[in-house]
Design a protein around this motif. Structure first.
Motif, PDB file in Angstrom:
ATOM      1  N   GLY A 189      14.794 -29.063  -0.754  1.00 12.63           N
ATOM      2  CA  GLY A 189      15.121 -28.497   0.549  1.00 12.63           C
ATOM      3  C   GLY A 189      15.066 -26.983   0.578  1.00 12.63           C
ATOM      4  N   ASP A 190      15.888 -26.415   1.475  1.00 17.37           N
ATOM      5  CA  ASP A 190      15.870 -24.971   1.692  1.00 17.37           C
ATOM      6  C   ASP A 190      16.265 -24.217   0.428  1.00 17.37           C
ATOM      7  N   ALA A 191      15.678 -23.057   0.271  1.00 17.11           N
ATOM      8  CA  ALA A 191      16.004 -22.202  -0.874  1.00 17.11           C
ATOM      9  C   ALA A 191      17.481 -21.826  -0.844  1.00 17.11           C
ATOM     10  N   GLY A 192      18.075 -21.745  -2.021  1.00 14.32           N
ATOM     11  CA  GLY A 192      19.466 -21.322  -2.120  1.00 14.32           C
ATOM     12  C   GLY A 192      20.476 -22.406  -1.834  1.00 14.32           C
ATOM     13  N   ALA A 193      20.051 -23.678  -1.823  1.00 17.60           N
ATOM     14  CA  ALA A 193      20.991 -24.767  -1.588  1.00 17.60           C
ATOM     15  C   ALA A 193      22.078 -24.761  -2.660  1.00 17.60           C
ATOM     16  N   LYS A 194      23.330 -24.928  -2.230  1.00 19.20           N
ATOM     17  CA  LYS A 194      24.474 -24.907  -3.142  1.00 19.20           C
ATOM     18  C   LYS A 194      24.582 -23.558  -3.858  1.00 19.20           C
ATOM     19  N   ASN A 195      23.995 -22.520  -3.251  1.00 21.44           N
ATOM     20  CA  ASN A 195      23.995 -21.177  -3.840  1.00 21.44           C
ATOM     21  C   ASN A 195      23.297 -21.127  -5.194  1.00 21.44           C
ATOM     22  N   ALA A 196      22.365 -22.032  -5.405  1.00 20.85           N
ATOM     23  CA  ALA A 196      21.604 -22.036  -6.654  1.00 20.85           C
ATOM     24  C   ALA A 196      20.634 -20.866  -6.684  1.00 20.85           C
ATOM     25  N   ARG A 197      20.441 -20.310  -7.881  1.00 21.88           N
ATOM     26  CA  ARG A 197      19.498 -19.231  -8.089  1.00 21.88           C
ATOM     27  C   ARG A 197      18.392 -19.696  -9.020  1.00 21.88           C
ATOM     28  N   SER A 198      17.228 -19.102  -8.878  1.00 23.03           N
ATOM     29  CA  SER A 198      16.107 -19.472  -9.744  1.00 23.03           C
ATOM     30  C   SER A 198      16.519 -19.322 -11.209  1.00 23.03           C
ATOM     31  N   GLY A 199      16.236 -20.354 -11.977  1.00 20.23           N
ATOM     32  CA  GLY A 199      16.601 -20.353 -13.384  1.00 20.23           C
ATOM     33  C   GLY A 199      17.915 -21.053 -13.665  1.00 20.23           C
ATOM     34  N   ASP A 200      18.635 -21.470 -12.613  1.00 29.41           N
ATOM     35  CA  ASP A 200      19.898 -22.185 -12.825  1.00 29.41           C
ATOM     36  C   ASP A 200      19.638 -23.635 -13.254  1.00 29.41           C
ATOM     37  N   LYS A 201      20.517 -24.128 -14.089  1.00 31.78           N
ATOM     38  CA  LYS A 201      20.533 -25.555 -14.387  1.00 31.78           C
ATOM     39  C   LYS A 201      21.356 -26.240 -13.302  1.00 31.78           C
ATOM     40  N   VAL A 202      20.785 -27.296 -12.712  1.00 28.67           N
ATOM     41  CA  VAL A 202      21.466 -27.979 -11.620  1.00 28.67           C
ATOM     42  C   VAL A 202      21.423 -29.487 -11.830  1.00 28.67           C
ATOM     43  N   VAL A 203      22.325 -30.185 -11.134  1.00 26.98           N
ATOM     44  CA  VAL A 203      22.323 -31.645 -11.100  1.00 26.98           C
ATOM     45  C   VAL A 203      21.843 -32.068  -9.716  1.00 26.98           C
ATOM     46  N   ILE A 204      20.888 -32.990  -9.672  1.00 33.99           N
ATOM     47  CA  ILE A 204      20.359 -33.460  -8.396  1.00 33.99           C
ATOM     48  C   ILE A 204      20.584 -34.964  -8.237  1.00 33.99           C
ATOM     49  N   GLU A 205      20.722 -35.391  -6.987  1.00 36.05           N
ATOM     50  CA  GLU A 205      20.798 -36.807  -6.629  1.00 36.05           C
ATOM     51  C   GLU A 205      19.494 -37.164  -5.925  1.00 36.05           C
ATOM     52  N   MET A 206      18.793 -38.170  -6.424  1.00 27.83           N
ATOM     53  CA  MET A 206      17.504 -38.538  -5.861  1.00 27.83           C
ATOM     54  C   MET A 206      17.672 -39.199  -4.493  1.00 27.83           C
ATOM     55  N   VAL A 207      16.889 -38.724  -3.545  1.00 28.67           N
ATOM     56  CA  VAL A 207      16.798 -39.355  -2.220  1.00 28.67           C
ATOM     57  C   VAL A 207      15.602 -40.297  -2.193  1.00 28.67           C
ATOM     58  N   HIS A 208      14.464 -39.805  -2.660  1.00 29.06           N
ATOM     59  CA  HIS A 208      13.257 -40.619  -2.823  1.00 29.06           C
ATOM     60  C   HIS A 208      12.713 -40.371  -4.232  1.00 29.06           C
ATOM     61  N   PHE A 209      12.578 -41.442  -4.990  1.00 27.46           N
ATOM     62  CA  PHE A 209      11.988 -41.292  -6.323  1.00 27.46           C
ATOM     63  C   PHE A 209      10.482 -41.045  -6.180  1.00 27.46           C
ATOM     64  N   PRO A 210       9.917 -40.228  -7.084  1.00 28.49           N
ATOM     65  CA  PRO A 210       8.474 -39.967  -6.991  1.00 28.49           C
ATOM     66  C   PRO A 210       7.658 -41.195  -7.381  1.00 28.49           C
ATOM     67  N   SER A 211       6.474 -41.300  -6.795  1.00 25.71           N
ATOM     68  CA  SER A 211       5.519 -42.337  -7.168  1.00 25.71           C
ATOM     69  C   SER A 211       4.154 -41.686  -7.320  1.00 25.71           C
ATOM     70  N   HIS A 212       3.118 -42.492  -7.578  1.00 26.89           N
ATOM     71  CA  HIS A 212       1.798 -41.893  -7.753  1.00 26.89           C
ATOM     72  C   HIS A 212       1.227 -41.402  -6.424  1.00 26.89           C
ATOM     73  N   THR A 213       1.851 -41.782  -5.300  1.00 27.85           N
ATOM     74  CA  THR A 213       1.363 -41.346  -3.985  1.00 27.85           C
ATOM     75  C   THR A 213       2.288 -40.350  -3.305  1.00 27.85           C
ATOM     76  N   ARG A 214       3.496 -40.125  -3.876  1.00 27.74           N
ATOM     77  CA  ARG A 214       4.472 -39.292  -3.178  1.00 27.74           C
ATOM     78  C   ARG A 214       5.332 -38.541  -4.182  1.00 27.74           C
ATOM     79  N   ASP A 215       5.554 -37.245  -3.920  1.00 24.64           N
ATOM     80  CA  ASP A 215       6.466 -36.468  -4.749  1.00 24.64           C
ATOM     81  C   ASP A 215       7.910 -36.868  -4.460  1.00 24.64           C
ATOM     82  N   GLY A 216       8.785 -36.588  -5.400  1.00 20.79           N
ATOM     83  CA  GLY A 216      10.180 -36.940  -5.238  1.00 20.79           C
ATOM     84  C   GLY A 216      10.918 -35.970  -4.336  1.00 20.79           C
TER      85      GLY A 216
END
Length: 783
Positions: A189-216
């Motif tokens: 989503g939008d940059a800076g979600a949860k006040n994350a900065r580039s290079g931060d380690k984050v935990v994500i919850e999958m909304v859509h898992f990636p497949s060979h036809t679609r990115d996650g």
């Protein structure tokens, strides 16, 4: 009744046919075996078959664990028998390239198929690594082709949360998940979600898992901190493996209540051992002392060994918040720079810990041995002790090397006790090994950490006699208690180590002959022991040890009466570490019931489920420890590209070799494309890559000299380049191969090789992390 021959492949059908008879009366599996005319040796096999059929719904367990048909008595089994189908259920393992393999969940099906089912990238749906899936088998084009299939349904996700590195691109946020789980970044989503900065380690919850036809697509649920910040690597692994973190308030409150109620008094319901001379031996930095030893010589010349184990069950009542949490965790987790305890430390490090000169409650096993070390009697007690002295392993080794200086430091009874302990332990050890117990003794490498949790070096540990003393007594207690429970015909959580697969032993024998080690059938454990002992000190020692380990099955927890193969023990359980293992806690509760004159619960099915849970938690803890050590090593090596080290080949695949450093336990890949001095082909029977030129081969256990070629910490990958295929300068095998340069330097043909791009408890200032979770303090009696 005359014994009948029923093949293992037909046993399930025979059991169902028997149970489906109109005049069948529910009985236990051992009676079914008898009715089928099977020998006693196959009773455990019948139990396994019944268990599998019950899981499928074909059979059911009734009252008192009697085997019956599911549903109303007399109903037809046809309605519940599985229909023939080309759709199987299994666990999906995804490769970095997108394709993967499904291993059937039903062991009978897996054995019949003989290999995992290959699923191409376009046939995986959006399955992720570890997911439980339904796979439809595809018809093979011709004989000998790999079995292929396509995933038709995701039945259960292994996990929905992942850890990775956050970055921004074109004003949008993305996360590259750690490791090789997903090839492409995941949109968050939008940059800076949860006040994350580039290079931060984050935990994500999958909304859509990636497949060979679609990115996650995912959402950030937690920001762990900047990559490289002390402690962030550890938190990343904790979140990646879904390890428990802090205890909930109700669990802590329950622990505090236990602390308030505890008094160092000895009630009439406990046997008073406080007049016995009792000592503990632990690592110097240990905080929880869960076992203590007493030992006396009886008038008849026999030994009486007292193994006193912390009575955790006294402080963790069955069904309490403490018990609920301990059962869910099932084990303490020993990460390199942190311990995640199974129970709160107010209990594990204080109330239950067998601290010196304090009254502490125990579950005690008194075992009587003949002078030759044969066990003749076992008694169990709810007891109380007062440890006379706390030793560490180094002190015991010093005592054994030169006892006299210790005479002035110790009370006479303590001094004499240590000498007796050593004498009996060595008797038990010789007896155990002579009886066929298999032991692999390669030294263990531990990494050293600085105060920031970063690798500062590594060192070898040895299984010294001080460790062997405790190991022998813990093994003896585990076996004695298991034998006592078995003699009372009780179901309990055993530590099961099944016999190796005969086909693997046949391949192992062939491999030994390839190494120049003549051997008979390795279905004899004494022949396995002989080849292991014969290899000690020889160039092929590593090859023999790794090959033997790979031929063995994993030890698990189960109520099945299968015995422990490596220990050559018919009855074995874990009794000696209830502070850190839930199976031990269940054994303690059974011991207490027996001491109080009560009958322990005897539910096979519930124990089977608990055993599977505890085995899974144990494997998760070991995997997390290995992965964090790997991350810390990769961080350390990332600034050392080009550095050389000696290594041993630990795996051989079609695409290359896996090797582990001998001075530093780093695991790396040597891709086959980097072996440019020859055209190498994979030989699965001999675990080797074999070149066309005479003498050119790389085998499991070979010692090599490697150079660090490439490190990718986020992708968890390390590439080695071989610089010397024979660092010792000696002939590599009995076949007379000569030393040669393999990569990096020009060969006689002028070719140049290229690289591919592919716990311990914390100490005060310098920490050590075990590379194996099955040795040392946290591995006592762990076999």
């Amino acid at each position: 009744m005359e014994e009948k021959h029923i093949d293992s492949a037909d046993l399930a059908d025979a059991v169902v046919a028997l149970v489906s008879r109109p005049n069948y009366q529910p009985v236990k599996p051992r009676v079914i075996a008898k009715k089928l005319g099977l020998p006693k040796e196959r009773i455990s096999e019948v139990r396994k078959v019944v268990k599998r059929l019950a899981k499928k719904g074909v059979l059911a367990y009734g009252a008192k664990h009697l085997v019956t048909l599911p549903g109303p008595v007399g109903s037809s089994p046809k309605a519940v028998l599985p229909k023939p189908s080309n759709v199987l259920t299994g666990t999906f393992r995804k490769a970095a390239a997108g394709f993967g393999f499904v291993r059937p969940k039903d062991p009978d099906v897996a054995k019949k198929i003989g290999e995992d089912i290959h699923v191409s990238e376009t046939k995986t749906l959006d399955a992720s690594n570890g997911d439980l899936v339904a796979v439809r088998l595809k018809k093979s084009g011709r004989a000998g082709d790999r079995i292929r299939g396509e995933i038709v349904e995701i039945l259960e996700r292994d996990k929905n949360q992942f850890v990775g590195v956050y970055f921004e691109r074109s004003g949008m946020g993305f996360v590259q998940v750690d490791g090789k789980v997903f090839a492409r970044p995941t949109f968050v989503g939008d940059a800076g979600a949860k006040n994350a900065r580039s290079g931060d380690k984050v935990v994500i919850e999958m909304v859509h898992f990636p497949s060979h036809t679609r990115d996650g697509e995912a959402v950030i649920v937690e920001v762990l901190g900047a990559r490289g910040t002390p402690g962030v690597d550890t938190m990343s692994i904790i979140r990646e493996f879904n390890l428990p973190d802090e205890f909930s308030e109700d669990v802590l409150e329950s622990a505090r209540a236990q602390a308030e109620r505890f008094e160092e008094s000895i009630g009439e319901d406990r046997h008073d051992f406080t007049r016995e001379t009792v000592v503990t031996i632990d690592p110097f930095d240990a905080r929880d002392f869960d076992d203590a030893i007493s030992l006396t010589k009886l008038e008849n010349g026999h030994w009486r060994l007292g193994v006193h184990i912390a009575d955790v069950s006294h402080f963790v009542p069955l069904g309490s918040p403490l018990d609920r949490e301990a059962r869910d965790r099932a084990t303490s987790v020993y990460l390199p720079d942190r311990v995640i305890p199974m129970i709160p430390e107010v209990i594990s490090n204080n109330l239950a810990s067998l601290q010196p000169h304090r009254v502490r409650y125990t579950k005690t096993a008194l075992i009587e041995f003949t002078p030759a070390g044969a066990p003749v009697a076992t008694e169990v007690y709810c007891g109380a002790i007062k440890s006379a002295h706390r030793f560490n392993y180094e002190e015991i080794d010093e005592y054994l090397a030169n006892p006299e200086p210790w005479r002035a430091k110790l009370a006479p009874k303590v001094f004499d006790l240590v000498g007796r302990m050593h004498e009996l332990a060595m008797i038990l050890r010789r007896r155990r090994l002579d009886a066929g117990s298999i032991e692999l003794t390669l030294p263990e490498v531990k990494i050293d950490l600085d105060d920031d949790g970063k690798v500062s070096g590594a060192h070898l540990t040895k299984n010294t006699e001080s460790h062997q003393i405790i190991e022998e007594f813990m093994l003896a207690a585990n076996e004695a208690v298991a034998t006592l429970l078995s003699d009372k015909e009780l179901y309990f959580l055993r530590r099961v180590h099944s016999n190796p697969d005969p086909l693997k032993l046949k391949n192992l024998a062939q491999f030994m002959r390839e190494l120049g080690i003549e051997c008979e059938s390795l279905e004899s454990r004494f022949e396995i022991k002989r080849i292991v002992e014969q290899a000690v000190g020889r160039p092929e020692e590593h090859a023999v040890h790794y090959a033997v380990l790979r031929s063995m099955k994993k030890a698990v927890y189960s109520p099945e009466e299968e015995g422990h193969y490596a220990l050559n023990s018919r009855n074995y359980c874990h009794f000696t570490s209830p502070i850190r293992r839930y199976p031990d806690l269940t054994i303690h509760r059974m011991v207490e019931a027996i001491v109080r004159g009560k009958t322990p619960p005897n539910d096979f099915e519930q124990l089977a489920l608990l055993g599977e849970h505890c085995s899974e938690r144990e494997q998760r803890a070991a995997a997390a420890e290995r992965e964090l050590i790997k991350v810390k090593l990769l961080t350390y090596l990332s600034s050392r590209v080009g550095q050389q080290m000696d290594a041993v080949i630990t795996g051989v695949e079609r695409f290359g070799l896996f090797a582990t450093g001998r001075e530093l336990p780093a695991d790396g890949l040597i891709h086959i494309s980097s072996l440019q001095d020859d055209n190498y082909q994979f030989d699965s029977d001999t675990h080797s890559l074999v070149g066309r030129r005479a003498g050119n081969s790389f085998r499991l256990g070979d010692l090599i000299r490697v150079e660090i070629a490439h490190v990718d910490t986020d992708r968890r990958s390390l590439d080695f380049r071989i610089v010397d295929a024979n660092p010792a300068g000696a002939a590599r095998r009995a076949n007379g191969k000569s030393p040669r340069k393999a990569t990096g330097e020009r060969t006689a043909k002028g070719q140049r090789n290229k690289s591919s791009g592919s716990a311990n408890k914390p100490k005060r200032s310098t920490k050590s992390a075990k590379t194996s979770p099955t040795k040392g303090k946290k591995g006592r009696g762990h076999k």
